[in-house]
Design a protein around this motif. Sequence first.
Motif, mmCIF file in Angstrom:
data_model
loop_
_atom_site.group_PDB
_atom_site.id
_atom_site.type_symbol
_atom_site.label_atom_id
_atom_site.label_comp_id
_atom_site.label_asym_id
_atom_site.label_seq_id
_atom_site.Cartn_x
_atom_site.Cartn_y
_atom_site.Cartn_z
ATOM 1 N N SER A 1 4.826 0.738 -8.295
ATOM 2 C CA SER A 1 3.445 0.591 -7.846
ATOM 3 C C SER A 1 2.931 -0.814 -8.115
ATOM 4 O O SER A 1 2.230 -1.407 -7.282
ATOM 5 C CB SER A 1 2.552 1.626 -8.538
ATOM 6 O OG SER A 1 2.939 2.944 -8.202
ATOM 7 N N TRP B 1 0.901 4.157 -2.899
ATOM 8 C CA TRP B 1 0.614 5.546 -2.516
ATOM 9 C C TRP B 1 1.750 6.481 -2.938
ATOM 10 O O TRP B 1 1.508 7.536 -3.540
ATOM 11 C CB TRP B 1 0.390 5.619 -1.015
ATOM 12 C CG TRP B 1 0.466 7.012 -0.444
ATOM 13 C CD1 TRP B 1 1.461 7.521 0.329
ATOM 14 C CD2 TRP B 1 -0.479 8.074 -0.614
ATOM 15 N NE1 TRP B 1 1.201 8.825 0.667
ATOM 16 C CE2 TRP B 1 0.019 9.200 0.095
ATOM 17 C CE3 TRP B 1 -1.689 8.183 -1.294
ATOM 18 C CZ2 TRP B 1 -0.668 10.406 0.143
ATOM 19 C CZ3 TRP B 1 -2.366 9.407 -1.249
ATOM 20 C CH2 TRP B 1 -1.862 10.493 -0.542
ATOM 21 N N ARG C 1 1.459 9.364 -5.772
ATOM 22 C CA ARG C 1 1.553 10.740 -5.286
ATOM 23 C C ARG C 1 2.715 11.496 -5.912
ATOM 24 O O ARG C 1 2.576 12.664 -6.307
ATOM 25 C CB ARG C 1 1.701 10.740 -3.767
ATOM 26 C CG ARG C 1 1.749 12.146 -3.184
ATOM 27 C CD ARG C 1 1.960 12.126 -1.685
ATOM 28 N NE ARG C 1 1.982 13.477 -1.151
ATOM 29 C CZ ARG C 1 2.322 13.781 0.097
ATOM 30 N NH1 ARG C 1 2.657 12.813 0.936
ATOM 31 N NH2 ARG C 1 2.322 15.037 0.516
ATOM 32 N N THR D 1 5.522 8.059 5.528
ATOM 33 C CA THR D 1 4.632 7.022 4.999
ATOM 34 C C THR D 1 5.024 5.647 5.526
ATOM 35 O O THR D 1 4.180 4.894 6.023
ATOM 36 C CB THR D 1 4.664 7.023 3.460
ATOM 37 O OG1 THR D 1 4.218 8.302 2.979
ATOM 38 C CG2 THR D 1 3.772 5.938 2.894
ATOM 39 N N ALA E 1 0.821 -1.206 0.000
ATOM 40 C CA ALA E 1 0.000 0.000 0.000
ATOM 41 C C ALA E 1 0.860 1.263 0.000
ATOM 42 O O ALA E 1 0.555 2.250 -0.687
ATOM 43 C CB ALA E 1 -0.933 -0.011 1.211
ATOM 44 N N SER E 2 1.966 1.241 0.751
ATOM 45 C CA SER E 2 2.864 2.404 0.797
ATOM 46 C C SER E 2 3.500 2.666 -0.563
ATOM 47 O O SER E 2 3.610 3.819 -0.996
ATOM 48 C CB SER E 2 3.949 2.176 1.850
ATOM 49 O OG SER E 2 3.395 2.012 3.128
ATOM 50 N N SER F 1 8.699 12.589 3.140
ATOM 51 C CA SER F 1 7.442 11.919 2.803
ATOM 52 C C SER F 1 7.591 10.412 2.875
ATOM 53 O O SER F 1 6.708 9.702 3.381
ATOM 54 C CB SER F 1 6.986 12.340 1.404
ATOM 55 O OG SER F 1 5.818 11.650 1.018
#
Length: 422
Positions: free
Chosen positions: A290, A57, A61, A247, A53-54, A243
């Motif tokens: 991803s 994200w 992003r 995260t 999931a990280s 960031s």
Amino acid sequence: MAGTLQPVLAGVVTALVGFASSFTVVLAGLRAVGATETQAASGLLAVCVVSGASAVWLGLRHRLPMSVAWSTPGAALLVATGPVPGGWPAAVGAFLVSGLLIVAAGLLPPLSRAVAAIPKPIAGAMLAGVLLPLCAAPARALVEVPALAGPVVVVWLLLHRYARRWAVPGALAGAVVAIALTTPPGRLDVAGLRPVLDPTVPSLNGPALIGLAVPLFLVTMAAQNVPGMAVLTGYGYRPPFGSALRTTGLASVVAAPVGGHAVNLAAITAALAAGPDAHPDPGRRWIASSTAGAGLALLGLGAGAATTLVLLAPPVLIEAVAGLALVGALATALGAALAEPDAREAAVVTFVVTAAGVTLLGVGGAFWGLLAGGLMLLLFRRRASPAVDPATPAPPTPAPAGSDPAGTDPAGSPDPTANRLR
């Protein structure tokens, strides 16, 4: 379509290699600090899902190939640490605090800079001491279970020579075949194959926090997050470190109550998604990271099956596969530890104390190794001892006939060897 297929395939390969290469290290580490079979499977599932999931994200992003994984050196640290005072709940509490420290490093740049400022020889020596016991497991396995370990090591050697990326997954496949051929019918627990989350109420225990939470934070930062950033920077990216830390730190906090030990930027598999093999266009490589994240989350659903497989094998065989996965990391850590001559003795002290696995006041060897090496570096680092007072000019040396007394070469440029103190 073709432009998307290449990074998607690269992401699938990254997920498969990342999971198969080191999930045995995670299971061994969780079991070492007191997790039951179900709790270890829960922890593996948790780190897979939150890592995936990280990665998704961060990729969406920032449009950067920021691969995320569990902390493999951190799992090796758990093996080296062993049972902690307070048992499994205290270990879970240490996981939680380590995650909070990572979040703090993302919010407070001076903290992340302080971790990055730990001398590389000391950080490398501590990591090498943590990895050594697992990396010695293949040798033990060849003695204790030669019929099972021999084929695994041979497969690893051959693939390491001809298809290095697949060496550890190939060794794992060899271990699976060996386990299947030697497991009596009826031993397979079908009920244990399904994914499950087993929550634990964290317990905050002083020795566990000092001996596990702090070393886990330092190892994860120094051996995963900082190198992970270096990999991305080496491929021309400028990733937002804050960031990434916030995260992955929050992901670690979320995973801790169900057994997840630590989540971080990938360092070992980062190049698979960030390099040109993922896509010629650097702006499209985030699709690979991803996809790898989504693939890792799906592979986490097989955590129960992976744990069941591990339980069917002799423990030393599973440790041997984990050790083979960490040989490269050990080599890198030893290289960093011995790179600076002035710090070698301090690095060796760090390595020896950490590898010895000593426990004092309930605190494990990684902390004491870091402390011992740091103190020795502060007290005994050699300083240059000039033969003359550096404030006093050296007496001039008579110049041979025809030479340039100013210390320049025939072209008039300064000679870098002129007046050098020896």
